[in-house]
Write a protein that holds these residues in place. Structure first.
Motif, mmCIF file in Angstrom:
data_model
loop_
_atom_site.group_PDB
_atom_site.id
_atom_site.type_symbol
_atom_site.label_atom_id
_atom_site.label_comp_id
_atom_site.label_asym_id
_atom_site.label_seq_id
_atom_site.Cartn_x
_atom_site.Cartn_y
_atom_site.Cartn_z
ATOM 1 N N LEU A 188 30.834 34.838 32.098
ATOM 2 C CA LEU A 188 30.000 35.805 32.830
ATOM 3 C C LEU A 188 30.692 36.266 34.112
ATOM 4 O O LEU A 188 30.648 37.452 34.458
ATOM 5 N N LYS A 189 31.335 35.347 34.804
ATOM 6 C CA LYS A 189 32.034 35.711 36.038
ATOM 7 C C LYS A 189 33.221 36.625 35.741
ATOM 8 O O LYS A 189 33.484 37.595 36.480
ATOM 9 N N LYS A 190 33.922 36.354 34.651
ATOM 10 C CA LYS A 190 35.061 37.183 34.266
ATOM 11 C C LYS A 190 34.624 38.608 33.954
ATOM 12 O O LYS A 190 35.250 39.583 34.388
ATOM 13 N N ILE A 191 33.535 38.737 33.205
ATOM 14 C CA ILE A 191 33.004 40.062 32.879
ATOM 15 C C ILE A 191 32.564 40.784 34.151
ATOM 16 O O ILE A 191 32.804 41.984 34.324
ATOM 17 N N ASN A 192 31.931 40.062 35.030
ATOM 18 C CA ASN A 192 31.485 40.623 36.306
ATOM 19 C C ASN A 192 32.663 41.187 37.100
ATOM 20 O O ASN A 192 32.601 42.311 37.612
ATOM 21 N N LYS A 193 33.737 40.437 37.176
ATOM 22 C CA LYS A 193 34.892 40.850 37.976
ATOM 23 C C LYS A 193 35.727 41.929 37.287
ATOM 24 O O LYS A 193 36.109 42.927 37.902
ATOM 25 N N GLU A 194 36.020 41.719 36.004
ATOM 26 C CA GLU A 194 36.934 42.626 35.306
ATOM 27 C C GLU A 194 36.289 43.958 34.955
ATOM 28 O O GLU A 194 36.947 44.997 34.977
#
Length: 257
Positions: A188-194
Protein backbone atom coordinates in the motif's frame (compact mmCIF):
# COMPACT_ATOMS: atom_id res chain seq x y z
CA UNK A 1 -8.96 15.75 -2.82
CA UNK A 2 -11.57 14.51 -0.36
CA UNK A 3 -13.59 17.04 1.61
CA UNK A 4 -15.99 16.28 4.46
CA UNK A 5 -18.11 19.23 5.54
CA UNK A 6 -20.23 19.06 8.72
CA UNK A 7 -20.70 15.32 8.23
CA UNK A 8 -22.88 13.44 10.71
CA UNK A 9 -24.36 9.96 10.69
CA UNK A 10 -27.16 8.83 12.97
CA UNK A 11 -28.27 5.21 12.67
CA UNK A 12 -31.96 4.22 12.84
CA UNK A 13 -31.51 3.05 16.44
CA UNK A 14 -30.35 6.54 17.41
CA UNK A 15 -26.64 5.73 17.69
CA UNK A 16 -24.39 8.52 16.45
CA UNK A 17 -21.77 7.09 14.12
CA UNK A 18 -20.26 10.44 13.19
CA UNK A 19 -20.77 13.93 14.55
CA UNK A 20 -19.83 17.19 12.80
CA UNK A 21 -16.80 15.86 10.92
CA UNK A 22 -14.81 18.45 8.95
CA UNK A 23 -11.78 17.10 7.12
CA UNK A 24 -9.80 17.71 3.97
CA UNK A 25 -7.62 14.88 2.67
CA UNK A 26 -5.27 15.95 -0.10
CA UNK A 27 -4.15 13.99 -3.13
CA UNK A 28 -1.29 11.61 -2.39
CA UNK A 29 -1.69 11.52 1.38
CA UNK A 30 -1.42 8.31 3.39
CA UNK A 31 -3.92 8.80 6.20
CA UNK A 32 -4.47 6.39 9.08
CA UNK A 33 -7.71 6.56 11.06
CA UNK A 34 -7.40 5.19 14.58
CA UNK A 35 -9.70 4.82 17.56
CA UNK A 36 -11.54 2.37 19.75
CA UNK A 37 -13.99 -0.12 18.33
CA UNK A 38 -17.22 1.80 17.77
CA UNK A 39 -15.46 5.15 17.44
CA UNK A 40 -16.77 5.61 13.89
CA UNK A 41 -13.75 4.54 11.84
CA UNK A 42 -15.59 2.23 9.46
CA UNK A 43 -18.55 4.59 9.20
CA UNK A 44 -16.22 7.42 8.20
CA UNK A 45 -14.34 5.34 5.66
CA UNK A 46 -17.47 3.85 4.08
CA UNK A 47 -19.20 7.21 3.86
CA UNK A 48 -16.50 8.41 1.47
CA UNK A 49 -17.66 6.03 -1.28
CA UNK A 50 -21.32 6.00 -0.21
CA UNK A 51 -21.35 2.46 1.17
CA UNK A 52 -22.86 4.32 4.12
CA UNK A 53 -25.16 7.28 3.46
CA UNK A 54 -24.58 10.17 5.84
CA UNK A 55 -27.44 11.85 7.72
CA UNK A 56 -26.27 15.43 7.16
CA UNK A 57 -23.42 17.39 5.66
CA UNK A 58 -21.62 16.85 2.38
CA UNK A 59 -18.68 14.84 1.05
CA UNK A 60 -16.89 15.98 -2.08
CA UNK A 61 -14.34 14.16 -4.21
CA UNK A 62 -12.35 16.59 -6.36
CA UNK A 63 -14.98 19.28 -5.80
CA UNK A 64 -17.85 17.03 -6.87
CA UNK A 65 -20.40 15.97 -4.27
CA UNK A 66 -20.66 12.21 -3.91
CA UNK A 67 -23.39 12.78 -1.32
CA UNK A 68 -25.82 14.08 -3.94
CA UNK A 69 -24.53 12.03 -6.88
CA UNK A 70 -26.72 9.33 -8.39
CA UNK A 71 -26.92 7.04 -11.39
CA UNK A 72 -24.07 7.30 -13.88
CA UNK A 73 -22.46 10.17 -11.98
CA UNK A 74 -22.19 8.08 -8.81
CA UNK A 75 -20.86 5.06 -10.74
CA UNK A 76 -18.15 7.16 -12.36
CA UNK A 77 -17.10 8.62 -9.00
CA UNK A 78 -16.95 5.19 -7.40
CA UNK A 79 -14.85 3.92 -10.30
CA UNK A 80 -12.01 6.09 -9.01
CA UNK A 81 -12.31 4.79 -5.44
CA UNK A 82 -10.92 1.35 -4.64
CA UNK A 83 -12.03 -0.49 -1.50
CA UNK A 84 -10.06 -3.08 0.47
CA UNK A 85 -11.93 -5.03 3.14
CA UNK A 86 -10.75 -6.94 6.18
CA UNK A 87 -12.52 -10.03 4.83
CA UNK A 88 -10.87 -9.64 1.37
CA UNK A 89 -14.26 -9.64 -0.46
CA UNK A 90 -13.16 -12.05 -3.19
CA UNK A 91 -15.20 -14.59 -5.14
CA UNK A 92 -13.47 -17.64 -3.70
CA UNK A 93 -14.53 -20.06 -6.46
CA UNK A 94 -13.12 -17.80 -9.17
CA UNK A 95 -9.51 -17.51 -10.24
CA UNK A 96 -7.22 -14.82 -8.94
CA UNK A 97 -7.14 -13.19 -12.38
CA UNK A 98 -10.94 -13.11 -12.60
CA UNK A 99 -11.11 -11.42 -9.21
CA UNK A 100 -8.60 -8.78 -10.25
CA UNK A 101 -10.50 -8.22 -13.50
CA UNK A 102 -13.58 -7.36 -11.45
CA UNK A 103 -11.82 -4.04 -10.93
CA UNK A 104 -12.46 -3.38 -14.63
CA UNK A 105 -16.23 -3.96 -14.49
CA UNK A 106 -17.04 -0.24 -14.42
CA UNK A 107 -15.05 0.23 -17.64
CA UNK A 108 -16.97 -2.39 -19.62
CA UNK A 109 -20.56 -3.07 -20.61
CA UNK A 110 -22.75 -5.59 -18.81
CA UNK A 111 -22.56 -8.20 -21.59
CA UNK A 112 -18.76 -8.30 -21.46
CA UNK A 113 -18.62 -8.63 -17.69
CA UNK A 114 -21.31 -11.32 -17.42
CA UNK A 115 -19.55 -13.54 -19.92
CA UNK A 116 -16.04 -12.65 -18.74
CA UNK A 117 -15.18 -11.14 -22.13
CA UNK A 118 -12.65 -8.58 -20.99
CA UNK A 119 -10.48 -7.02 -23.69
CA UNK A 120 -6.83 -8.05 -23.80
CA UNK A 121 -5.69 -4.65 -22.54
CA UNK A 122 -7.69 -5.25 -19.35
CA UNK A 123 -6.18 -8.72 -18.94
CA UNK A 124 -2.70 -7.26 -19.39
CA UNK A 125 -3.48 -4.56 -16.83
CA UNK A 126 -4.68 -7.19 -14.34
CA UNK A 127 -1.57 -9.33 -14.84
CA UNK A 128 0.64 -6.28 -14.34
CA UNK A 129 -1.21 -5.50 -11.12
CA UNK A 130 -0.57 -9.03 -9.84
CA UNK A 131 3.09 -8.68 -10.75
CA UNK A 132 3.33 -5.48 -8.72
CA UNK A 133 2.11 -7.23 -5.58
CA UNK A 134 4.34 -10.27 -6.25
CA UNK A 135 1.71 -12.95 -6.87
CA UNK A 136 1.67 -13.15 -10.66
CA UNK A 137 2.32 -16.89 -10.46
CA UNK A 138 -1.07 -17.30 -8.74
CA UNK A 139 -3.04 -15.69 -11.59
CA UNK A 140 -4.88 -18.88 -12.59
CA UNK A 141 -5.18 -20.33 -9.10
CA UNK A 142 -8.58 -20.58 -7.46
CA UNK A 143 -8.79 -17.75 -4.91
CA UNK A 144 -9.94 -20.10 -2.14
CA UNK A 145 -6.56 -21.86 -2.32
CA UNK A 146 -4.62 -18.74 -1.29
CA UNK A 147 -3.45 -17.75 2.17
CA UNK A 148 -5.03 -14.75 3.87
CA UNK A 149 -2.11 -12.51 2.99
CA UNK A 150 -2.20 -13.58 -0.64
CA UNK A 151 -5.93 -12.94 -0.80
CA UNK A 152 -5.42 -9.44 0.56
CA UNK A 153 -2.78 -8.77 -2.07
CA UNK A 154 -5.30 -9.87 -4.70
CA UNK A 155 -7.61 -7.21 -3.28
CA UNK A 156 -4.85 -4.64 -3.66
CA UNK A 157 -4.19 -5.79 -7.23
CA UNK A 158 -7.88 -5.33 -7.94
CA UNK A 159 -7.66 -1.65 -6.96
CA UNK A 160 -4.59 -1.29 -9.19
CA UNK A 161 -6.47 -2.81 -12.13
CA UNK A 162 -9.34 -0.47 -11.32
CA UNK A 163 -6.85 2.42 -11.70
CA UNK A 164 -8.27 3.88 -8.51
CA UNK A 165 -7.16 7.36 -7.53
CA UNK A 166 -8.19 6.75 -3.93
CA UNK A 167 -7.82 3.53 -1.93
CA UNK A 168 -9.97 3.04 1.16
CA UNK A 169 -8.77 0.17 3.36
CA UNK A 170 -10.91 -1.00 6.27
CA UNK A 171 -8.72 -2.89 8.78
CA UNK A 172 -6.91 -4.71 5.92
CA UNK A 173 -4.38 -6.42 8.21
CA UNK A 174 -6.60 -7.29 11.18
CA UNK A 175 -6.65 -11.02 10.42
CA UNK A 176 -3.05 -11.32 9.20
CA UNK A 177 0.15 -12.39 10.95
CA UNK A 178 2.95 -9.82 11.49
CA UNK A 179 5.06 -10.85 8.47
CA UNK A 180 2.09 -10.78 6.10
CA UNK A 181 0.89 -7.52 7.64
CA UNK A 182 4.21 -5.90 6.72
CA UNK A 183 3.94 -7.18 3.14
CA UNK A 184 0.45 -5.74 2.72
CA UNK A 185 1.36 -2.41 4.31
CA UNK A 186 4.52 -2.19 2.19
CA UNK A 187 2.43 -2.76 -0.95
CA UNK A 188 0.00 0.00 0.00
CA UNK A 189 2.83 2.41 0.81
CA UNK A 190 4.56 1.62 -2.49
CA UNK A 191 1.38 2.31 -4.46
CA UNK A 192 0.87 5.52 -2.51
CA UNK A 193 4.37 6.77 -3.30
CA UNK A 194 4.85 5.50 -6.86
CA UNK A 195 1.35 6.22 -8.20
CA UNK A 196 0.45 9.18 -5.97
CA UNK A 197 -2.70 7.31 -4.95
CA UNK A 198 -4.42 8.68 -1.88
CA UNK A 199 -4.69 6.00 0.82
CA UNK A 200 -7.11 6.25 3.74
CA UNK A 201 -6.81 3.28 6.06
CA UNK A 202 -8.44 2.20 9.31
CA UNK A 203 -5.96 0.61 11.70
CA UNK A 204 -6.15 -0.70 15.23
CA UNK A 205 -2.39 -1.10 15.66
CA UNK A 206 -0.90 2.25 16.61
CA UNK A 207 2.63 1.22 15.65
CA UNK A 208 1.51 0.59 12.06
CA UNK A 209 -0.22 3.97 11.91
CA UNK A 210 2.93 5.73 13.09
CA UNK A 211 5.24 3.77 10.79
CA UNK A 212 3.35 3.98 7.51
CA UNK A 213 1.07 7.00 7.53
CA UNK A 214 1.94 10.61 6.89
CA UNK A 215 -1.09 11.76 8.85
CA UNK A 216 -3.17 10.31 11.66
CA UNK A 217 -6.81 11.10 12.39
CA UNK A 218 -8.03 10.00 15.80
CA UNK A 219 -11.73 9.35 16.37
CA UNK A 220 -13.53 9.04 19.66
CA UNK A 221 -17.31 8.57 19.90
CA UNK A 222 -17.75 9.76 16.32
CA UNK A 223 -15.74 12.95 16.74
CA UNK A 224 -12.26 13.93 15.56
CA UNK A 225 -10.06 14.35 18.63
CA UNK A 226 -6.73 14.46 16.77
CA UNK A 227 -5.70 15.34 13.24
CA UNK A 228 -2.06 15.89 12.47
CA UNK A 229 1.26 14.53 11.15
CA UNK A 230 2.12 11.03 12.34
CA UNK A 231 5.24 12.38 14.01
CA UNK A 232 3.10 14.53 16.28
CA UNK A 233 1.04 11.59 17.54
CA UNK A 234 2.59 11.25 20.98
CA UNK A 235 1.60 8.88 23.77
CA UNK A 236 -0.41 11.74 25.24
CA UNK A 237 -2.32 12.12 21.97
CA UNK A 238 -3.15 8.41 21.88
CA UNK A 239 -4.25 8.60 25.50
CA UNK A 240 -6.75 11.28 24.43
CA UNK A 241 -7.95 9.11 21.52
CA UNK A 242 -8.30 5.90 23.50
CA UNK A 243 -9.15 7.32 26.89
CA UNK A 244 -6.29 5.62 28.68
CA UNK A 245 -2.56 5.17 28.49
CA UNK A 246 -1.41 2.79 25.79
CA UNK A 247 1.28 1.58 28.15
CA UNK A 248 -1.48 -0.44 29.79
CA UNK A 249 -2.10 -2.28 26.47
CA UNK A 250 1.22 -3.72 25.42
CA UNK A 251 0.39 -4.77 21.87
CA UNK A 252 -3.03 -3.12 21.50
CA UNK A 253 -5.06 -6.31 21.61
CA UNK A 254 -8.66 -6.93 20.76
CA UNK A 255 -10.03 -4.28 23.08
CA UNK A 256 -8.42 -1.46 21.11
CA UNK A 257 -9.63 -1.74 17.54
Amino acid sequence: MIELKDVSKVYPNGVKGLEDINLTINEGEFVAIVGLSGAGKSTLLRSINRLVDISSGDIKINNQSITSASGKSLRLMRRDIGMIFQSFNLVKRSSVLRNVLSGRVAYNNTFRTIFNLFPQKDVNLALKALERVNILEKAYTRSSELSGGQQQRVSIARTLAQEAKVILADEPTASLDPVTTKQVMDDLKKINKEDNVTVVINLHFVDLAKEYSTRIIGLRAGKVVFDGPAKDATDEVFQEIYGRSLKDDELLGDEIE
